[in-house]
Design an enzyme around this catalytic site. Structure first.
Site, PDB file in Angstrom:
ATOM      1  N   TYR A 107       0.633  -1.180   0.190  1.00  0.00           N
ATOM      2  CA  TYR A 107      -0.019  -0.107  -0.202  1.00  0.00           C
ATOM      3  C   TYR A 107       0.898   1.345   0.134  1.00  0.00           C
ATOM      4  O   TYR A 107       1.672   1.508   0.670  1.00  0.00           O
ATOM      5  CB  TYR A 107      -0.956   0.046   1.341  1.00  0.00           C
ATOM      6  CG  TYR A 107      -1.750   1.149   1.397  1.00  0.00           C
ATOM      7  CD1 TYR A 107      -2.806   1.252   0.400  1.00  0.00           C
ATOM      8  CD2 TYR A 107      -1.560   2.241   2.067  1.00  0.00           C
ATOM      9  CE1 TYR A 107      -3.888   2.549   0.290  1.00  0.00           C
ATOM     10  CE2 TYR A 107      -2.429   3.416   2.103  1.00  0.00           C
ATOM     11  CZ  TYR A 107      -3.458   3.379   1.275  1.00  0.00           C
ATOM     12  OH  TYR A 107      -4.517   4.569   1.392  1.00  0.00           O
ATOM     13  N   TRP A 109       1.126   5.610  -1.592  1.00  0.00           N
ATOM     14  CA  TRP A 109       0.818   6.768  -2.561  1.00  0.00           C
ATOM     15  C   TRP A 109       1.855   6.724  -3.759  1.00  0.00           C
ATOM     16  O   TRP A 109       1.602   7.323  -4.920  1.00  0.00           O
ATOM     17  CB  TRP A 109       0.805   8.112  -2.004  1.00  0.00           C
ATOM     18  CG  TRP A 109      -0.676   8.444  -1.848  1.00  0.00           C
ATOM     19  CD1 TRP A 109      -1.600   7.474  -0.832  1.00  0.00           C
ATOM     20  CD2 TRP A 109      -1.673   9.440  -2.135  1.00  0.00           C
ATOM     21  NE1 TRP A 109      -2.790   7.961  -0.596  1.00  0.00           N
ATOM     22  CE2 TRP A 109      -2.858   9.335  -1.651  1.00  0.00           C
ATOM     23  CE3 TRP A 109      -1.380  10.709  -2.692  1.00  0.00           C
ATOM     24  CZ2 TRP A 109      -3.787  10.152  -1.758  1.00  0.00           C
ATOM     25  CZ3 TRP A 109      -2.310  11.451  -2.928  1.00  0.00           C
ATOM     26  CH2 TRP A 109      -3.585  11.228  -2.488  1.00  0.00           C
TER      27      TRP A 109
HETATM   28  N1  LIG Z   1      -1.095  18.505   3.131  1.00  0.00           N
HETATM   29  C1  LIG Z   1      -1.633  17.076   2.555  1.00  0.00           C
HETATM   30  N2  LIG Z   1      -2.833  16.843   2.144  1.00  0.00           N
HETATM   31  C2  LIG Z   1      -3.572  15.802   2.270  1.00  0.00           C
HETATM   32  C3  LIG Z   1      -2.712  14.508   2.659  1.00  0.00           C
HETATM   33  C4  LIG Z   1      -1.280  14.837   3.069  1.00  0.00           C
HETATM   34  O1  LIG Z   1      -0.546  13.935   3.587  1.00  0.00           O
HETATM   35  N3  LIG Z   1      -0.841  16.043   3.311  1.00  0.00           N
HETATM   36  N4  LIG Z   1      -3.189  13.004   2.561  1.00  0.00           N
HETATM   37  C5  LIG Z   1      -4.010  12.924   1.625  1.00  0.00           C
HETATM   38  C6  LIG Z   1      -4.867  11.746   1.909  1.00  0.00           C
HETATM   39  S1  LIG Z   1      -4.240  10.156   1.462  1.00  0.00           S
HETATM   40  C7  LIG Z   1      -6.154  11.775   2.490  1.00  0.00           C
HETATM   41  S2  LIG Z   1      -6.980  10.102   2.823  1.00  0.00           S
HETATM   42  C8  LIG Z   1      -6.837  12.756   2.898  1.00  0.00           C
HETATM   43  C9  LIG Z   1      -7.388  12.813   4.154  1.00  0.00           C
HETATM   44  O2  LIG Z   1      -8.403  13.835   4.472  1.00  0.00           O
HETATM   45  P1  LIG Z   1      -9.034  13.747   5.820  1.00  0.00           P
HETATM   46  O3  LIG Z   1      -9.335  12.599   6.504  1.00  0.00           O
HETATM   47  O4  LIG Z   1     -10.223  14.736   5.972  1.00  0.00           O
HETATM   48  O5  LIG Z   1      -7.964  14.657   6.538  1.00  0.00           O
HETATM   49  P2  LIG Z   1      -7.045  14.648   7.890  1.00  0.00           P
HETATM   50  O6  LIG Z   1      -6.220  15.809   8.197  1.00  0.00           O
HETATM   51  O7  LIG Z   1      -6.828  13.419   8.620  1.00  0.00           O
HETATM   52  O8  LIG Z   1      -8.351  15.285   9.059  1.00  0.00           O
HETATM   53  C10 LIG Z   1      -9.220  16.363   8.706  1.00  0.00           C
HETATM   54  C11 LIG Z   1      -9.698  17.074   9.788  1.00  0.00           C
HETATM   55  O9  LIG Z   1     -10.756  16.430  10.563  1.00  0.00           O
HETATM   56  C12 LIG Z   1     -11.119  16.979  11.645  1.00  0.00           C
HETATM   57  N5  LIG Z   1     -11.263  15.813  12.573  1.00  0.00           N
HETATM   58  C13 LIG Z   1     -10.583  14.998  13.237  1.00  0.00           C
HETATM   59  N6  LIG Z   1     -11.279  14.315  14.010  1.00  0.00           N
HETATM   60  C14 LIG Z   1     -12.326  14.667  14.053  1.00  0.00           C
HETATM   61  C15 LIG Z   1     -13.775  14.276  14.602  1.00  0.00           C
HETATM   62  O10 LIG Z   1     -13.820  12.957  15.297  1.00  0.00           O
HETATM   63  N7  LIG Z   1     -14.833  14.874  14.285  1.00  0.00           N
HETATM   64  C16 LIG Z   1     -14.762  15.747  13.577  1.00  0.00           C
HETATM   65  N8  LIG Z   1     -15.821  16.705  13.301  1.00  0.00           N
HETATM   66  N9  LIG Z   1     -13.808  16.610  12.938  1.00  0.00           N
HETATM   67  C17 LIG Z   1     -12.647  15.815  13.120  1.00  0.00           C
HETATM   68  C18 LIG Z   1      -9.602  17.791  12.131  1.00  0.00           C
HETATM   69  O11 LIG Z   1      -9.740  18.960  12.032  1.00  0.00           O
HETATM   70  C19 LIG Z   1      -8.589  17.336  11.048  1.00  0.00           C
HETATM   71  O12 LIG Z   1      -7.669  18.266  10.906  1.00  0.00           O
HETATM   72  O13 LIG Z   1      -5.906  14.046   2.760  1.00  0.00           O
HETATM   73  C20 LIG Z   1      -5.168  14.149   1.863  1.00  0.00           C
HETATM   74  N10 LIG Z   1      -4.645  15.482   1.536  1.00  0.00           N
HETATM   75  N1  LIG Z   2      -1.783   8.540  12.296  1.00  0.00           N
HETATM   76  C1  LIG Z   2      -1.928   8.446  11.162  1.00  0.00           C
HETATM   77  N2  LIG Z   2      -1.590   7.685  10.034  1.00  0.00           N
HETATM   78  C2  LIG Z   2      -2.017   7.443   9.059  1.00  0.00           C
HETATM   79  C3  LIG Z   2      -2.850   8.712   8.380  1.00  0.00           C
HETATM   80  C4  LIG Z   2      -3.433   9.504   9.366  1.00  0.00           C
HETATM   81  O1  LIG Z   2      -4.278  10.382   8.952  1.00  0.00           O
HETATM   82  N3  LIG Z   2      -3.101   9.410  10.884  1.00  0.00           N
HETATM   83  N4  LIG Z   2      -3.272   8.461   7.149  1.00  0.00           N
HETATM   84  C5  LIG Z   2      -3.400   7.422   6.591  1.00  0.00           C
HETATM   85  C6  LIG Z   2      -3.493   7.659   5.103  1.00  0.00           C
HETATM   86  S1  LIG Z   2      -5.104   7.968   4.583  1.00  0.00           S
HETATM   87  C7  LIG Z   2      -2.643   7.248   4.056  1.00  0.00           C
HETATM   88  S2  LIG Z   2      -3.334   7.139   2.495  1.00  0.00           S
HETATM   89  C8  LIG Z   2      -1.391   6.610   4.488  1.00  0.00           C
HETATM   90  C9  LIG Z   2      -0.154   7.027   3.445  1.00  0.00           C
HETATM   91  O2  LIG Z   2       0.641   6.150   3.525  1.00  0.00           O
HETATM   92  P1  LIG Z   2       1.655   5.899   2.343  1.00  0.00           P
HETATM   93  O3  LIG Z   2       1.130   5.986   1.005  1.00  0.00           O
HETATM   94  O4  LIG Z   2       2.639   4.579   2.742  1.00  0.00           O
HETATM   95  O5  LIG Z   2       2.635   7.078   2.566  1.00  0.00           O
HETATM   96  P2  LIG Z   2       3.713   8.024   1.860  1.00  0.00           P
HETATM   97  O6  LIG Z   2       4.610   8.705   2.902  1.00  0.00           O
HETATM   98  O7  LIG Z   2       3.042   8.497   0.664  1.00  0.00           O
HETATM   99  O8  LIG Z   2       4.609   6.873   1.293  1.00  0.00           O
HETATM  100  C10 LIG Z   2       5.332   6.641  -0.037  1.00  0.00           C
HETATM  101  C11 LIG Z   2       6.363   5.998  -0.201  1.00  0.00           C
HETATM  102  O9  LIG Z   2       6.783   5.771  -1.618  1.00  0.00           O
HETATM  103  C12 LIG Z   2       8.000   6.345  -1.959  1.00  0.00           C
HETATM  104  N5  LIG Z   2       8.284   6.600  -3.331  1.00  0.00           N
HETATM  105  C13 LIG Z   2       7.788   7.679  -4.022  1.00  0.00           C
HETATM  106  N6  LIG Z   2       7.619   7.410  -5.431  1.00  0.00           N
HETATM  107  C14 LIG Z   2       8.229   6.326  -5.377  1.00  0.00           C
HETATM  108  C15 LIG Z   2       8.333   5.324  -6.752  1.00  0.00           C
HETATM  109  O10 LIG Z   2       8.288   5.910  -7.976  1.00  0.00           O
HETATM  110  N7  LIG Z   2       8.843   4.060  -6.472  1.00  0.00           N
HETATM  111  C16 LIG Z   2       8.975   3.679  -5.450  1.00  0.00           C
HETATM  112  N8  LIG Z   2       9.434   2.631  -5.122  1.00  0.00           N
HETATM  113  N9  LIG Z   2       8.797   4.281  -4.248  1.00  0.00           N
HETATM  114  C17 LIG Z   2       8.369   5.555  -4.125  1.00  0.00           C
HETATM  115  C18 LIG Z   2       8.119   7.586  -1.051  1.00  0.00           C
HETATM  116  O11 LIG Z   2       9.669   7.812  -1.010  1.00  0.00           O
HETATM  117  C19 LIG Z   2       7.633   7.117   0.315  1.00  0.00           C
HETATM  118  O12 LIG Z   2       8.341   6.597   1.165  1.00  0.00           O
HETATM  119  O13 LIG Z   2      -1.049   6.959   5.757  1.00  0.00           O
HETATM  120  C20 LIG Z   2      -2.189   6.559   6.504  1.00  0.00           C
HETATM  121  N10 LIG Z   2      -1.593   6.605   7.930  1.00  0.00           N
HETATM  122 MO   LIG Z   3      -5.170   8.481   2.230  1.00  0.00          MO
END
Ligand SMILES: Nc1nc2c(c(=O)[nH]1)N[C@H]1C(S)=C(S)[C@@H](COP(=O)(O)OP(=O)(O)OC[C@H]3O[C@@H](n4cnc5c(=O)[nH]c(N)nc54)[C@H](O)[C@@H]3O)O[C@H]1N2
Ligand SMILES: Nc1nc2c(c(=O)[nH]1)N[C@H]1C(S)=C(S)[C@@H](COP(=O)(O)OP(=O)(O)OC[C@H]3O[C@@H](n4cnc5c(=O)[nH]c(N)nc54)[C@H](O)[C@@H]3O)O[C@H]1N2
Ligand SMILES: [Mo]
Length: 769
Positions: A107, A109
């Protein structure tokens, strides 16, 4: 200047062929993000993986000896040796154990770019060898991804079909967002984003008189342009708040009974619970005030307002990344159904405006061309967040969406494009789990925590070191991405690595089909162009595309409204649910018989929240980071500039800081029964009292003697590896209870972001072994 696409936007770069010298946002983007400044600063960082490397214990003793993972030095080897070792071990594992012993869920991104997309590459490769154990679902909307198909249809339909930002800006009067409307998160879109659309749409909506309400523990995770009213319930209590809103709609006869009977099933089975006739507890505003902290009269006014306005109910993805995360999502849909505006412009519900840049962009006629992954002949898999469970307790049976699943026994883990030692919960437990398999192979650009826990690390190119093209979901801007520099060190494309391995294993032809990278880009593009031509949609030929800045993929309907056809005629355009209608009660889910997810939405108190612990603890919000994408490029400029005292910042309310004698800039220790980490304190009144925020993604830097202690501030040493429910088995990464105290000891150095692990020279080792 040449352009290049990343998950966080397009940039223009000046390059000398070896390095990106300067990077600036693509001039076509009205709302670029400073995450692009992580890129150039990372390329030649000391933590870049430059040569293939093998863990000393694995090199000396062969497969097994997993207890040395994460601590032993690595020996750098030639590519030839590395391909020998990996192909030999793959050959052994497939011959002795078969594909059910290979975990290839992998898994993550990875990077933007449709061809080099790491997941497509690794899955295609493992499929040519006979298949792999898959990871089902995701960490993003793992709970709703299983729930919503039973209630309204697949998440894909909802994300791609979202009522467009344009329609919102013209028609919504009241925009209620549970979980914020995140400026930081909507900077990003999987696969890339050309023009960021949200800020301008929000501005236009506000100018027309639309009111925004932000329901969240964090005030500034909503665009400032929305001028939102802030309501801050206890984290994890949204389901109770929603039930009370539904209670008022019912009690004051504000619910649309006609819509509930023509377009929904099961409202009558939900009502006795709502009114309290089954359990003696009416879910009224006074009941919800005790659980949420939101005054009952505010709940009553909000419900009346919702019924009197064209109301959009936005449900963030964060709402369901918690224990019982299914319930607030199901209740949000139920509320929207009671308002009867689903399918009308500007009304209804959406799951994730603000979560990513693409939600609210109208559908395109086709997604951009991508590499076919082939067929996975191995049927077994796991809900993706059950990885530690799988490695620690193979053979155990678990529930999952009405089925019983047996956790497979894994001999080899193969990862490319993800970072489980960032993304998974309870990292000390994951580390124990990672000692179990015989072999761990990782392709990485950087010495991330996952690379450091592998046996064999193969250096991968960054996206601007190879030819590709890319476009994110629903994004009409399709960019050619010609290489801007040569690869760093001896890094190779994932495609080149898998091609060499496939060749060695006698599967070369089926993996490459005889094409090199440019051959594939041309082939996939032209096949895509022919498919579009059959539908009378014309796009330019490959050479014209390759020479362009970007081209537009036509959009189906820029005024897209979610479920408008279903609304018009539910018989002719049914939903993909069991009944074809919105299921406020699901007989399917009821039949599964889960205590933690019954047949209609309910309030179930989570195990860890302030409602159970009173004032003794702090509620941690472990959300997505503002200065990077997950853990990607944590060593880059934008991410590093935001660190406090060299660690990840933790935000806390001024009164909570005062009670603990803490001040801005302090190094503090966050801890609970699972682990602890050091962070830099930021005092902020944008955080609700009793809540602290520590975003995910700081590279895990375990203390050598205590893997549950991270010196850098990765919140996943604190979060629980506890599934959302028996239905989804999804991650609950968003929340944990913690305590915070001043760190009085010596402040240790963070090494994971400053230098690679100890690397030994191959010449000092016996190459013939
Ligand atoms: N800059 C940046 N943007 C991203 C990402 C990133 O790593 N960096 N990751 C991307 C990915 S993979 C995903 S899945 C999305 C995730 O999108 P989300 O899941 O929506 O993002 P989060 O930042 O985890 O949470 C958003 C906000 O929800 C609120 N929140 C937390 N817990 C609760 C609760 O119990 N109730 C309520 N009402 N609000 C709550 C908090 O204000 C929190 O900052 O973001 C994407 N966008
Ligand atoms: N506590 C907490 N944990 C979370 C979350 C949260 O809100 N709170 N969010 C969750 C969510 S929604 C998500 S989606 C996950 C995200 O979890 P991941 O998708 O595993 O996180 P990334 O940091 O995007 O990891 C991507 C990795 O791929 C490598 N990479 C980039 N490009 C390439 C390529 O072309 N080839 C190879 N071989 N490697 C590459 C990067 O260097 C990086 O280490 O995290 C989850 N974990
Ligand atoms: Mo995500």
């Amino acid at each position: 200047m040449p352009t290049h696409l990343t998950h966080w936007g397009a940039f223009e770069a000046e390059t000398d062929g070896r390095s990106l010298n300067s990077v600036r946002p693509w001039s076509g983007d009205p709302d670029p993000r400073d995450l692009i400044h992580n890129v150039a600063s990372a390329q030649h960082h000391p933590t870049r993986v430059l040569r293939p490397a093998v863990r000393l214990g694995w090199l000396e003793h062969g497969p097994g000896s997993g207890s040395g993972r994460g601590t032993e030095p690595f020996v750098e080897v030639s590519w030839e040796r590395a391909i020998d070792l990996v192909s030999g071990e793959l050959g052994r594992v497939y011959a002795e154990h078969g594909p059910s012993a290979v975990y290839g869920g992998s898994y993550g991104w990875a990077s933007a770019g449709r061809f080099h997309h790491a997941q497509s590459q690794i899955h295609r490769f493992l499929n040519t060898l006979g298949g792999y154990v898959a990871g089902w679902g995701d960490y993003s909307y793992g709970a709703s991804g299983i729930l919503l198909p039973h209630v309204v249809g697949t998440t894909g339909t909802i994300m791609k079909g979202a009522t467009s930002w344009d329609v919102i800006s013209r028609t919504t009067d009241l925009f209620i967002s549970f979980g914020g409307l995140s400026e930081k998160n909507s900077g990003i879109s999987s696969g890339g984003i050309g023009r960021h659309p949200a800020r301008d749409a929000i501005r236009r909506a506000v100018a027309r008189g639309c009111r925004f309400i932000d329901i969240s523990p964090i005030a500034d995770d909503t665009y400032a342009e929305a001028k939102a009213e802030w309501i801050a319930p206890l984290p994890g209590s949204d389901a109770a708040l929603m039930l009370a809103l539904a209670f008022v709609l019912d009690a004051e006869d504000l619910a649309d009974r006609a819509f509930l009977s023509t377009h929904c099933v099961g409202f009558d089975q939900f009502l006795p619970y709502l009114r309290g006739t089954v359990d003696g507890i009416p879910k009224n505003p006074a009941w919800a005030e005790r659980l949420t902290g939101v005054p009952a009269d505010r709940i009553v006014r909000l419900a009346r307002d919702m019924a009197a306005s064209r109301t959009m109910i936005n449900l963030s993805w964060s709402l369901q990344r918690q224990q019982h995360g299914e319930q607030p999502i199901w209740l949000g849909v139920t509320l929207a159904a009671m308002l009867g505006q689903i399918g009308l412009p500007g009304g209804g519900f959406q799951h994730g405006y603000g979560a990513t840049a693409d939600v609210g962009l109208p559908k395109r006629v086709a997604s951009a061309p991508s590499l076919p992954q082939g067929h996975n002949a191995e049927a077994s898999g796991i809900p993706v967040a059950r990885i530690s469970d799988m490695l620690l307790t193979p053979g155990r049976e678990i529930d999952f969406d009405g089925r019983r699943i047996t956790l497979p026994k894994i001999e080899l883990i193969y990862w490319a494009g993800g970072n489980p030692f960032h993304h998974h919960q309870d990292l000390a437990r994951l580390r124990r789990a990672f000692t179990k398999p015989a072999t761990v192979v990782v392709h990485e650009q950087f010495w991330t925590s996952t690379a450091r826990h592998a046996d064999i690390v193969l250096p991968a190119t960054m996206s601007f070191e190879r030819h590709d093209y890319g476009a994110g979901r629903n994004d009409p801007a399709f960019f050619p991405m010609p290489a801007l520099t040569e690869p760093a060190g001896e890094a190779r494309d994932d495609y080149a690595i898998f091609s060499a391995l496939a060749e060695r294993l006698g599967r070369g032809e089926s993996f490459t089909e005889g094409r090199d990278v440019m051959g594939w880009l041309h082939h996939l593009y032209e096949a895509w162009r022919s498919r579009l031509a059959e539908c009378d949609i014309e796009v330019v030929d490959f050479d014209t595309f390759w020479g362009s800045e970007n081209i537009a993929i036509p959009v189906v309907d820029k005024d897209q409204v979610l479920f408008s056809e279903f609304r018009r005629d539910p018989g002719a355009s049914p939903l993909s649910t069991a009944s074809g209608k919105i299921e406020i009660h699901s007989s399917t889910i009821a039949r599964f018989g889960y205590d933690d997810c019954p047949g209609h939405p309910v309030w179930i108190a989570p195990d860890e929240w302030l409602g159970s612990s009173g004032a003794r603890h702090l509620h941690l919000i472990a959300n997505q980071p503002r200065t990077r994408l997950h853990s990607q490029l944590d060593i880059g400029d934008t991410s590093q500039k935001a660190k406090v005292a060299g660690r990840e910042p933790l935000r806390m309310h001024p009164q909570d800081a005062a009670t603990r004698g803490l001040s801005d800039g302090d190094v503090v220790r966050v801890h609970n029964e699972r682990g602890s980490c050091l962070v830099g304190l930021v005092v902020s009144d944008a955080i609700r009292r009793g809540v602290v925020q520590l975003s995910a993604g700081a590279w895990y830097d375990p203390d050598p003697d205590d893997p549950s202690f991270c010196r850098h501030g990765n919140p996943n040493v604190l979060t629980a590896d506890r599934p959302a429910s028996s239905l989804s088995q999804a991650t609950t990464a968003q929340h944990a209870l913690v305590e915070v105290e001043k760190w009085l000891g010596e402040v240790p150095e963070v090494s994971v972001t400053t230098r690679p692990p100890r690397l030994l020279d191959a010449s000092s080792h016996d190459q013939s072994r």
